[in-house]
Design a protein around this motif. Sequence first.
Motif, PDB file in Angstrom:
ATOM      1  N   UNK A 101       0.865  -1.180   0.000  1.00  0.00           N
ATOM      2  CA  UNK A 101       0.000   0.000   0.000  1.00  0.00           C
ATOM      3  C   UNK A 101       0.901   1.228   0.000  1.00  0.00           C
ATOM      4  N   UNK A 102       0.813   2.044  -1.048  1.00  0.00           N
ATOM      5  CA  UNK A 102       1.607   3.256  -1.166  1.00  0.00           C
ATOM      6  C   UNK A 102       0.701   4.461  -0.947  1.00  0.00           C
ATOM      7  N   UNK A 103       1.056   5.313   0.013  1.00  0.00           N
ATOM      8  CA  UNK A 103       0.245   6.476   0.365  1.00  0.00           C
ATOM      9  C   UNK A 103       0.891   7.727  -0.230  1.00  0.00           C
ATOM     10  N   UNK A 104       0.178   8.391  -1.131  1.00  0.00           N
ATOM     11  CA  UNK A 104       0.730   9.520  -1.866  1.00  0.00           C
ATOM     12  C   UNK A 104      -0.059  10.792  -1.542  1.00  0.00           C
ATOM     13  N   UNK A 105       0.631  11.807  -1.070  1.00  0.00           N
ATOM     14  CA  UNK A 105      -0.001  13.086  -0.767  1.00  0.00           C
ATOM     15  C   UNK A 105      -0.155  13.905  -2.043  1.00  0.00           C
ATOM     16  N   UNK A 106      -1.319  14.509  -2.204  1.00  0.00           N
ATOM     17  CA  UNK A 106      -1.605  15.318  -3.384  1.00  0.00           C
ATOM     18  C   UNK A 106      -1.884  16.764  -2.986  1.00  0.00           C
ATOM     19  N   UNK A 107      -1.719  17.654  -3.947  1.00  0.00           N
ATOM     20  CA  UNK A 107      -2.094  19.042  -3.716  1.00  0.00           C
ATOM     21  C   UNK A 107      -3.606  19.207  -3.751  1.00  0.00           C
ATOM     22  N   UNK A 108      -4.273  18.366  -4.527  1.00  0.00           N
ATOM     23  CA  UNK A 108      -5.741  18.429  -4.591  1.00  0.00           C
ATOM     24  C   UNK A 108      -6.349  17.980  -3.270  1.00  0.00           C
ATOM     25  N   UNK A 109      -7.321  18.709  -2.786  1.00  0.00           N
ATOM     26  CA  UNK A 109      -8.000  18.346  -1.541  1.00  0.00           C
ATOM     27  C   UNK A 109      -9.418  17.832  -1.800  1.00  0.00           C
ATOM     28  N   UNK A 110     -10.087  18.382  -2.828  1.00  0.00           N
ATOM     29  CA  UNK A 110     -11.452  17.960  -3.129  1.00  0.00           C
ATOM     30  C   UNK A 110     -11.436  16.658  -3.917  1.00  0.00           C
ATOM     31  N   UNK A 111     -12.382  15.780  -3.611  1.00  0.00           N
ATOM     32  CA  UNK A 111     -12.457  14.503  -4.308  1.00  0.00           C
ATOM     33  C   UNK A 111     -12.669  14.712  -5.803  1.00  0.00           C
ATOM     34  N   UNK A 112     -13.518  15.669  -6.177  1.00  0.00           N
ATOM     35  CA  UNK A 112     -13.781  15.918  -7.596  1.00  0.00           C
ATOM     36  C   UNK A 112     -12.499  16.290  -8.329  1.00  0.00           C
ATOM     37  N   UNK A 113     -11.654  17.080  -7.691  1.00  0.00           N
ATOM     38  CA  UNK A 113     -10.385  17.465  -8.326  1.00  0.00           C
ATOM     39  C   UNK A 113      -9.448  16.277  -8.450  1.00  0.00           C
ATOM     40  N   UNK A 114      -9.473  15.379  -7.460  1.00  0.00           N
ATOM     41  CA  UNK A 114      -8.647  14.179  -7.526  1.00  0.00           C
ATOM     42  C   UNK A 114      -9.090  13.279  -8.675  1.00  0.00           C
ATOM     43  N   UNK A 115     -10.405  13.150  -8.855  1.00  0.00           N
ATOM     44  CA  UNK A 115     -10.927  12.286  -9.908  1.00  0.00           C
ATOM     45  C   UNK A 115     -10.635  12.860 -11.295  1.00  0.00           C
ATOM     46  N   UNK A 116     -10.510  14.182 -11.365  1.00  0.00           N
ATOM     47  CA  UNK A 116     -10.222  14.826 -12.650  1.00  0.00           C
ATOM     48  C   UNK A 116      -8.721  14.943 -12.906  1.00  0.00           C
ATOM     49  N   UNK A 117      -7.939  14.520 -11.956  1.00  0.00           N
ATOM     50  CA  UNK A 117      -6.484  14.649 -12.043  1.00  0.00           C
ATOM     51  C   UNK A 117      -5.936  13.808 -13.198  1.00  0.00           C
TER      52      UNK A 117
END
Length: 295
Positions: A222-238
């Motif tokens: 399991x690899x845990x990666x921190x993103x700049x996106x905070x909103x789920x919608x932005x993560x899904x559009x990443x």
Amino acid sequence: MTTRVSTGIPKLDAMLDGGLLPGTLTVVYGATGIGKTHLGLTFADHGRVAEGARGIVLDLNGRGDSQQHDEYAARLFDWSLTPWTHTVTPMTDPYPPPGQMEASYSNTLKWVGRVRDYQVPTPDGGWEFDWNWKAAYNHALYTVRPFIYFHCAAGARRVVVDGVEPMDSPADSIQVFVFDELYRKTIHRDAETLGMEICMPVWKHRAFIDAHLYDHTAITTLLLVTTEETRLEDLLARKVATGDIGATANTILALGSERLGHRLARMLCVVKHRGSAMSDEIVEYRIGARGIELG
């Protein structure tokens, strides 16, 4: 039916059609503070129930326990994350001293930033890793490789890697480089070969190596990666960037926040679960006294 690896969270297992596939890589994306470390520790601790041995935790951010691994593990699971310090240089006694097999945490791989920060120009106009960095990296492997080998030889089948920081281009990240090397050359290396590389001279330790063989293809990471996106919608559009480990991972989980009325809710969904059915639900979760709780 394929044997599944339980995450330790029943609702998430149901979303994953019973759990993760053994021997695969799962990448969890989410902003800092969203609950990735809680999820990772829950997964690692559940190995105690599912396989008879807890998983191990590697922290790549190199700032000690800044992710509060030890605090969470102690509070949620009565688990003391003692740091592994045993180092095995070539032709030295390889066996861990008393107490080290209870040490299931390592933050030896401490480098952050860009790959280029650790390289120097070559006469032909290219780049190569600085000799001093290569020496320090190889010395760190004398600690990390035995950490993984001896725990897997003792029954651990779960590896959690935390602390990967955001970067515009994952291909430029030294952490992504280090993880890729570690995953291919240590976590998923044949147990006999890895044992022979660590326990030298081999003839002296042959009986131990043969008695502690394990199936490296059954180790789930399991690899845990921190993103700049905070909103789920932005993560899904990443967009998937060059070098993004998620492109080759078997499973991707996204953790993000969304506004619900007058509160901010944490939401989780399964983005990819290759080779298996999966739920298309977006589920709210909370972080309570028992860790992550899915609604």
